[in-house]
Design a protein around this motif. Structure first.
Motif, PDB file in Angstrom:
ATOM      1  N   LYS A 214      -7.484   4.020   1.857  1.00  0.00           N
ATOM      2  CA  LYS A 214      -7.612   2.607   2.222  1.00  0.00           C
ATOM      3  C   LYS A 214      -6.505   1.763   1.597  1.00  0.00           C
ATOM      4  O   LYS A 214      -5.904   0.905   2.252  1.00  0.00           O
ATOM      5  N   VAL A 215      -6.235   2.014   0.317  1.00  0.00           N
ATOM      6  CA  VAL A 215      -5.209   1.238  -0.381  1.00  0.00           C
ATOM      7  C   VAL A 215      -3.836   1.501   0.226  1.00  0.00           C
ATOM      8  O   VAL A 215      -3.065   0.564   0.485  1.00  0.00           O
ATOM      9  N   LEU A 216      -3.506   2.752   0.446  1.00  0.00           N
ATOM     10  CA  LEU A 216      -2.197   3.089   1.017  1.00  0.00           C
ATOM     11  C   LEU A 216      -2.026   2.496   2.412  1.00  0.00           C
ATOM     12  O   LEU A 216      -0.945   2.006   2.765  1.00  0.00           O
ATOM     13  N   TYR A 217      -3.095   2.517   3.195  1.00  0.00           N
ATOM     14  CA  TYR A 217      -3.021   1.936   4.538  1.00  0.00           C
ATOM     15  C   TYR A 217      -2.828   0.430   4.455  1.00  0.00           C
ATOM     16  O   TYR A 217      -2.023  -0.144   5.191  1.00  0.00           O
ATOM     17  N   ARG A 218      -3.564  -0.227   3.563  1.00  0.00           N
ATOM     18  CA  ARG A 218      -3.456  -1.679   3.438  1.00  0.00           C
ATOM     19  C   ARG A 218      -2.083  -2.083   2.908  1.00  0.00           C
ATOM     20  O   ARG A 218      -1.536  -3.117   3.288  1.00  0.00           O
ATOM     21  N   LEU A 219      -1.488  -1.270   2.013  1.00  0.00           N
ATOM     22  CA  LEU A 219      -0.159  -1.549   1.469  1.00  0.00           C
ATOM     23  C   LEU A 219       0.954  -1.086   2.399  1.00  0.00           C
ATOM     24  O   LEU A 219       2.131  -1.243   2.081  1.00  0.00           O
ATOM     25  N   ARG A 220       0.573  -0.483   3.514  1.00  0.00           N
ATOM     26  CA  ARG A 220       1.533   0.061   4.474  1.00  0.00           C
ATOM     27  C   ARG A 220       2.489   1.057   3.808  1.00  0.00           C
ATOM     28  O   ARG A 220       3.664   1.140   4.147  1.00  0.00           O
ATOM     29  N   PHE A 221       1.958   1.768   2.831  1.00  0.00           N
ATOM     30  CA  PHE A 221       2.668   2.817   2.096  1.00  0.00           C
ATOM     31  C   PHE A 221       3.928   2.290   1.389  1.00  0.00           C
ATOM     32  O   PHE A 221       4.810   3.065   1.042  1.00  0.00           O
ATOM     33  N   ASP A 222       3.992   0.992   1.175  1.00  0.00           N
ATOM     34  CA  ASP A 222       5.102   0.403   0.431  1.00  0.00           C
ATOM     35  C   ASP A 222       4.684   0.269  -1.030  1.00  0.00           C
ATOM     36  O   ASP A 222       3.968  -0.654  -1.400  1.00  0.00           O
ATOM     37  N   LEU A 223       5.144   1.187  -1.869  1.00  0.00           N
ATOM     38  CA  LEU A 223       4.754   1.223  -3.278  1.00  0.00           C
ATOM     39  C   LEU A 223       5.898   0.804  -4.194  1.00  0.00           C
ATOM     40  O   LEU A 223       5.855   1.049  -5.401  1.00  0.00           O
ATOM     41  N   SER A 224       6.912   0.187  -3.640  1.00  0.00           N
ATOM     42  CA  SER A 224       8.036  -0.264  -4.465  1.00  0.00           C
ATOM     43  C   SER A 224       7.635  -1.467  -5.299  1.00  0.00           C
ATOM     44  O   SER A 224       6.822  -2.293  -4.867  1.00  0.00           O
ATOM     45  N   TYR A 225       8.204  -1.566  -6.484  1.00  0.00           N
ATOM     46  CA  TYR A 225       7.880  -2.667  -7.388  1.00  0.00           C
ATOM     47  C   TYR A 225       9.008  -2.825  -8.403  1.00  0.00           C
ATOM     48  O   TYR A 225       9.471  -1.847  -8.992  1.00  0.00           O
ATOM     49  N   THR A 226       9.469  -4.052  -8.575  1.00  0.00           N
ATOM     50  CA  THR A 226      10.485  -4.346  -9.580  1.00  0.00           C
ATOM     51  C   THR A 226       9.797  -4.544 -10.913  1.00  0.00           C
ATOM     52  O   THR A 226       9.075  -5.529 -11.115  1.00  0.00           O
ATOM     53  N   GLN A 227       9.999  -3.626 -11.821  1.00  0.00           N
ATOM     54  CA  GLN A 227       9.247  -3.590 -13.070  1.00  0.00           C
ATOM     55  C   GLN A 227       9.755  -4.633 -14.076  1.00  0.00           C
ATOM     56  O   GLN A 227      10.938  -4.650 -14.420  1.00  0.00           O
ATOM     57  N   PRO A 228       8.878  -5.507 -14.578  1.00  0.00           N
ATOM     58  CA  PRO A 228       9.294  -6.411 -15.661  1.00  0.00           C
ATOM     59  C   PRO A 228       9.640  -5.658 -16.933  1.00  0.00           C
ATOM     60  O   PRO A 228      10.420  -6.140 -17.756  1.00  0.00           O
ATOM     61  N   VAL A 229       9.076  -4.444 -17.094  1.00  0.00           N
ATOM     62  CA  VAL A 229       9.396  -3.622 -18.262  1.00  0.00           C
ATOM     63  C   VAL A 229      10.883  -3.289 -18.287  1.00  0.00           C
ATOM     64  O   VAL A 229      11.517  -3.276 -19.348  1.00  0.00           O
ATOM     65  N   HIS A 230      11.459  -3.023 -17.123  1.00  0.00           N
ATOM     66  CA  HIS A 230      12.883  -2.691 -17.060  1.00  0.00           C
ATOM     67  C   HIS A 230      13.738  -3.880 -17.465  1.00  0.00           C
ATOM     68  O   HIS A 230      14.731  -3.734 -18.182  1.00  0.00           O
ATOM     69  N   PHE A 231      13.365  -5.079 -16.987  1.00  0.00           N
ATOM     70  CA  PHE A 231      14.103  -6.272 -17.379  1.00  0.00           C
ATOM     71  C   PHE A 231      14.027  -6.492 -18.892  1.00  0.00           C
ATOM     72  O   PHE A 231      15.024  -6.833 -19.525  1.00  0.00           O
TER      73      PHE A 231
END
Length: 366
Positions: A214-231
């Motif tokens: 359900k989650v993957l379908y609702r997110l349209r399989f877009d799991l990209s995220y710009t991590q604040p940890v990296h910044f």
């Protein structure tokens, strides 16, 4: 209910007198709307009237009030520092692409910021605090990467902004988001049965995998995220910040995961504000010598910076009994959450001064 006591000592409050509230107890008490939630006691912050001298001192330590660069990100100035920071982050082969990576991160991050209309009204502040608190406990217990926690909370926020979910399913949703985040960030993925055990076996493997679809379908399989940890890591390394300051900034940044307003802050702004606040509270309390300024890889207005600083300071003032405080009070993180710099008096002083500075930055017009 969490059943961690078979494998490790359960989390408790700072004075170890009472166990912490757990997200599995969300359905233990009926709310006014008829749903069953767990309430969290919060001490009301007393009014603070800082003197003008104190306000000036805090503003000077924050570096607020001076003219901020209005141009684009200062990439050319910090190109070599970025490359060196990536080398220290074991990204040797990616060094020559440091500028390209950073530019992409800055362009992409705005897509991961939520609007006020995206914040679900059905999830109260208390429910959100309890849920994220439980998620942090599980994250630390499984010894997962920091990026996994931030991605899991982002996926949780994204799903809740797209679709309503019954209160009784919130813990299952949080576990599912953590499970998906592990598949992106971790080399070793926890078994579904282990996550079900963390939920007190209230849900089975089949329910977890069904929620994953359900989650993957609702997110349209877009799991990209710009991590604040990296910044934050890039800022800490390029600014040559002491380890204690870096851990303290990470502590402030993690506290915003509990706040609905934290969903509306850009990752780069979150990292800049966390590092700046970490510097000012330590400077005001014990005068620790450190780098005079955080490298300004990106420019934000005073109003944007002040709002984030104030949110973090308020969160820190209410953090004595949560899992984030416990996590950063351990020797592995230099016990930064128990620092005298984070005393209630010092934090209230910062909040009061920040309020005055924000009013000055955003005057009311007729």
């Amino acid at each position: 209910m969490l059943q961690m006591d078979l494998r490790r000592e359960p989390f408790k409050t700072k004075d170890n007198n009472r166990p912490m509230c757990r997200a599995a107890d969300i359905k233990n008490k009926p709310s006014q709307s008829g749903e069953r939630i767990c309430t969290v006691e919060r001490a009301a912050s007393p009014r603070v009237n800082p003197t003008e001298r104190q306000g000036t001192e805090v503003a000077h330590a924050l570096g607020i009030g001076a003219a901020a660069p209005a141009g684009p990100s200062l990439l050319s100035t910090w190109g070599e520092e970025l490359a060196q920071a990536m080398l220290e982050m074991d990204m040797l082969t990616e060094q020559e692409y440091a500028m390209d990576f950073f530019t992409y991160m800055m362009r992409k991050q705005s897509a991961h910021v939520f609007r006020p209309v995206d914040i679900p009204k059905s999830v109260t502040a208390e429910m959100r605090n309890v849920l994220v608190d439980w998620l942090i406990q599980v994250h630390e217990y499984l010894a997962l990467e920091e990026e996994t926690l931030y991605l899991a909370v982002y996926l949780l926020n994204f799903y809740l902004s797209e679709r309503r979910i019954h209160t009784s399913k919130l813990q299952l949703l949080a576990s599912t988001c953590l499970f998906i985040a592990c598949k992106i960030e971790e080399s070793l993925i926890p078994e579904p049965a282990e996550l079900c055990f963390m939920m007190g076996d209230a849900y089975g493997k089949k329910e977890l995998l069904k929620m994953e679809r359900k989650v993957l379908y609702r997110l349209r399989f877009d799991l990209s995220y710009t991590q604040p940890v990296h910044f934050l890591r890039l800022l800490s390394l390029t600014g040559k910040c002491p380890e204690k300051i870096s851990f303290l900034a990470m502590y402030f940044m993690e506290l915003t995961l509990r706040e609905a307003d934290g969903m509306m802050i850009e990752p780069a702004l979150l990292a800049c504000a966390a590092l700046r606040l970490a510097q000012v509270v330590v400077t005001l309390s014990c005068g620790l010598q450190m780098s005079p300024a955080v490298p300004r890889l990106y420019s934000y207005s005073d109003a944007e910076l002040l709002g984030s600083l104030q949110l973090m300071a308020r969160s820190a003032l209410r953090s004595d009994a949560n899992s984030t405080w416990q996590k950063f009070s351990r020797p592995q993180r230099l016990e930064v959450s128990a620092e005298p710099a984070l005393s209630a008096k010092n934090l209230r002083r910062c909040i009061g001064s920040l309020s005055l500075q924000r009013q000055a930055a955003c005057p009311v017009t007729d």
